[in-house]
Design a protein around this motif. Sequence first.
Motif, short mmCIF file in Angstrom:
data_model
loop_
_atom_site.label_atom_id
_atom_site.label_comp_id
_atom_site.label_asym_id
_atom_site.label_seq_id
_atom_site.Cartn_x
_atom_site.Cartn_y
_atom_site.Cartn_z
N PRO A 286 -22.09 -27.78 -19.42
CA PRO A 286 -21.89 -26.11 -20.47
C PRO A 286 -21.10 -26.47 -21.81
CG PRO A 286 -20.50 -25.99 -18.64
CD PRO A 286 -20.81 -27.40 -18.22
N LYS A 287 -21.85 -26.51 -22.85
CA LYS A 287 -21.56 -26.45 -24.39
C LYS A 287 -20.28 -25.74 -24.58
CE LYS A 287 -22.43 -28.64 -28.09
NZ LYS A 287 -23.26 -28.80 -29.51
N SER A 288 -18.72 -26.77 -24.91
CA SER A 288 -17.93 -24.72 -25.43
C SER A 288 -18.31 -24.90 -26.99
CB SER A 288 -16.53 -26.56 -25.73
OG SER A 288 -15.77 -25.21 -26.09
N ASN A 289 -17.92 -23.22 -26.92
CA ASN A 289 -18.88 -22.32 -28.01
C ASN A 289 -17.65 -21.68 -28.50
OD1 ASN A 289 -19.58 -20.09 -26.89
ND2 ASN A 289 -21.38 -21.90 -26.50
N ARG B 18 -16.34 -29.71 -24.74
CA ARG B 18 -16.11 -30.28 -26.70
C ARG B 18 -16.91 -31.66 -26.67
NH1 ARG B 18 -9.85 -30.65 -26.42
NH2 ARG B 18 -9.39 -28.56 -26.26
N ASN B 19 -17.34 -31.89 -27.84
CA ASN B 19 -18.32 -32.73 -28.48
C ASN B 19 -18.43 -34.30 -27.64
OD1 ASN B 19 -19.98 -30.65 -29.85
ND2 ASN B 19 -19.20 -30.70 -31.74
N ALA B 20 -16.55 -34.37 -27.77
CA ALA B 20 -16.09 -35.57 -27.72
C ALA B 20 -16.13 -36.04 -26.67
CB ALA B 20 -14.80 -34.92 -27.86
N GLN B 21 -15.83 -34.05 -25.41
CA GLN B 21 -16.24 -35.03 -23.90
C GLN B 21 -17.94 -35.48 -23.36
OE1 GLN B 21 -14.15 -31.14 -23.28
NE2 GLN B 21 -12.32 -32.56 -22.27
N MET C 86 -10.58 -42.05 -26.60
CA MET C 86 -10.45 -40.31 -27.15
C MET C 86 -9.51 -40.13 -27.73
SD MET C 86 -12.52 -38.93 -24.47
CE MET C 86 -12.91 -37.50 -24.45
N PRO C 87 -8.81 -39.22 -29.24
CA PRO C 87 -7.68 -38.70 -29.49
C PRO C 87 -6.99 -38.47 -28.31
CG PRO C 87 -8.83 -38.68 -31.45
CD PRO C 87 -10.22 -38.99 -30.41
N THR C 88 -5.78 -38.45 -28.20
CA THR C 88 -4.47 -37.82 -27.71
C THR C 88 -4.69 -36.05 -27.89
OG1 THR C 88 -3.11 -39.24 -27.12
CG2 THR C 88 -2.32 -36.54 -26.67
N GLY C 89 -5.41 -35.04 -26.79
CA GLY C 89 -5.37 -33.66 -26.57
C GLY C 89 -7.01 -33.29 -27.17
N THR C 90 -7.91 -34.65 -26.65
CA THR C 90 -9.11 -34.41 -27.13
C THR C 90 -9.72 -34.35 -25.20
OG1 THR C 90 -9.89 -36.41 -27.32
CG2 THR C 90 -9.28 -34.98 -29.39
N GLY C 91 -8.87 -34.12 -24.38
CA GLY C 91 -9.71 -33.91 -23.19
C GLY C 91 -10.71 -35.25 -22.51
N LYS C 92 -9.61 -35.95 -22.45
CA LYS C 92 -10.26 -37.14 -21.85
C LYS C 92 -9.70 -37.13 -20.44
CE LYS C 92 -6.54 -39.96 -23.09
NZ LYS C 92 -5.64 -40.90 -21.75
#
Length: 964
Positions: A14-17, A24-27, A49-55
Amino acid sequence: MYYFEQNYDNIRYPKSNTKNTGLRNAQLGAIHAIAAFFSTRNDPALVTMPTGTGKTAVMMIAPYLLGAKKVLIVTPTKLVRSQIAEDFKSLVILKSIGVFNSEVDNPRIYELKRKYDYNKHRNFIKDCDVVVSTPQCALTISKDEEIRELFDFIIVDEAHHEPAITWRNILSNMVHSKKLLFTATPFRLDDKKIKGELIYNYPLSFAFRDGIFGEIKFIPVDIGKDEDKDIELAKVAEGVFFNDKEAGFKHCLMVRTKSRNEAQKLLSIYQRHTKLELELVDSSRTKKAVDETILKLKTSEIDGVVCVDMMAEGFDFPNLKIAAIHTPHKTLATTLQFIGRFARTNSDKIGSAKFIAVNDEELLIENKKLFSSDAVWQDLIVNLSDEKINNDEEDKEYLKKFQSQGNTIVNEEFSLFSIRTNYHARIYRTIKFDINKTFPDIDQIIEKVLVSKSDNTIIAVTSERKLPRWSTNDGVFTDVNYNLFVIHYQEKTNLLFINSHKKNEKIYENIADAFCGKNQYEKIIKSNIHRVLSNLTGFEIFNSGLTNRISEGESYKTSAGPDVSRAIDSSSGQLYSPGHVFCKAQSADANLTIGYSSSSKIWSSAYGTVKEMILWFDINGEKITNKKAEVKTHTNYDLLPMPKEMEKIPSNIFMFNYSENSYLNPHNLFSREQHLSNDTILDIDIKIQFDSIKDNRICLKAKYGSKSYLLCRDLAGRYSTSEKDELFLKVGREKLSLTEYLNQYPLLFFTSDLEVITGREITKSSSSLSAFDLNKIKRIEWANYNTDITLEFRSSKTMDKNSIQDTIGDLLIENEDNVYVIFDHSTGEIADYIAIKLGGNCINVEFYHAKGMSSKHFNSSVGDIYEVMGQCVKSLIWIKSKASFEKKIKERQKSGHCEFKRGTLDGLADELSKNIPMRGKIIAVQPSLTSSKNIPDKIGEVLSAVNFKINNSGVANEFIIWGS
């Protein structure tokens, strides 16, 4: 079928919106990149992936995506280990965003908290799907051959730790497992390579664009002259905290410093000067105590924490929004980790992140001024991060172009990416460069040679084995040293750069000979290499060397300090010219250090990759060859006369002098039988052939014993000869011909207007020479002593005549004030006669240099004048110190060249040992000169130059002439 294989079909994306939660796009980007990479490859893969982007979510999806059998997750700390174990055990993150529905079975997780023990842990590990461990414990798993074979997938969290030996050993031991590395900062603090191919990079700029990171504000604090930095920072932090609280934000404060002692001190300052409720968090506290403090933060029982580097990794608390930076991080990696904790947006009642710091010059990150009141701070952070990641990837692509040349024996683990070297280079100008040539024999073992033809660069690693100083037993123990060489030819400028960690003149020349051809290159003159300082501002010169063109008291003056240019004044240019300089300055976007020397070298205190150093070469190469480049340091250094490129050799050269090194360490000669002699370079009689000076060459005659031959010095300063059987000298362990020696230790030539020639450059004198005072020519009645003024000294054929030397001896012996009279003769002499007077609290040493009259007319023998005046100036070196003077006298007497006509060596040694200063007087004995006739300009200029140089030498206080 294994757990992850069974549940592959249950994955949804599922894509977050704005309406729904999801990935998220990063994930999504990272997930698809992982699937694509491992569909064709089995190499270690790196995801940034920067800290906080959901790695963490991506990390959990990856085993399902690849159908793993058993997964080992390696985390940097116990705190992170526990968080990941809990998240994976419940799948709460993946289920909350719709990747799995609630009916999907959870995996079996085992958190390994101790080093692996077969009896205690084997069954637990065999029965689980995922093992989560810290490096120390994971290493024990990787060493057990039976248990490690169970794992087919390793995930490394915070992979910028990976090059550390423990992490590296884990990955090396788990040979058959897929390896996936995650990091927010794909660059190490120590610049070591993370051993994985970067398959996905989500830039920090995208995190701000997509709203994952919120606004960052920098609040600069200006400190008054008498204000305490820490107290003022604390007060500003207090104001920011309570303003945010009144605005309805649930923000917490972190006070950051560098050490536990500083943290304790700051806690006391905040308690005394603010109303903030803070607690201390450092490495001395237990995990339980740290957890209790974090709980107090989350429940608003306290306002913030004072810490060093705790909670940098694995701490997820979006309400941590205010940072009071008493001591900033100095590297980008730690700065980004730190900032990532404050910029998150996934919480209610939070606003922009705020960073409070003193706005001063110390606040630099990787040499860039990040903390600046006029900086758009968020943009700087983003640009630094993206630039660093892009540069690392460009480095990897650049290094792929290097191919091994020949058979090399360096361990295959050797990686070009691991090279971090300090910037320095010897530079040559050449129009001929052949990269296909073989790396030369430099008396070392060639371990590895790699070549990149795309930019004419060669990297070589050599080794040398030497006996330790404490061992005399050949071959039992040896020290092995490895040396790195980076050779780069900048085709655009025709410059060859040699970065050698073995700094040896012969090695530089051997390398240049090999790739350019013998004598097909030349050093860069000082006026050109000086251009590396162009386009820079804010100079602070903290090390410089000045060449003294006049004084013999201090021929080279080195100064070091905060800004040594302040010691230079307008009169300095009369005596000195630049030798070397090392300074701090500013380019358009960064602070830097840069230095150069007259030996055609440039250097910096910076360290970097091969690619970065090649770029540094190219930038400075274009400066060096830019004829329009202007250098203004706006310091007193600009007062020194800069040497210029010599278009042609001046005709008014009247003398030369040896290099400082030749005087300080006179190298010994080999005899005709090739035995080492007690004679030195100073015992070779070298004379300028004045009638053969041309625009492009100077000819010299070298004589030693019965052997004599011609040498030539060309316009570029290179020495050569057609003589096949040259004189040889011992230099270190090498045997050098005289021409090789002079190429390494070149002569300095002086003109009659005191210009100095070194190499291909000439330094103009800023001194104005006054006409020579004819009263300084003392008339000697040579006829009264029956002197043949054409005869300098008696020989077996002229025993019936009285020579000039005989008359000097008689006159000096007649003078009872001369306590010591010394006759010195043959090549290498100090002077023909030395007379020493005592009294007046000073030892007065007089040097007499004689030359017979070779012309028929007075004041017309230019050649004689040049020769004797050159001898006068050269002899100044022997009165620089009493120790050097005494040593030279002893050496001359030992070799049979020095005879005491009055006094003894022991008596002189006693006088010289007393705490009494020594002063010199130089007398040129030249009967062809007279004050009663007009002196031609050419001779007058030389007399004026010699008089000025001697009187300003700092070691002699008078110059006179015994004439007719």
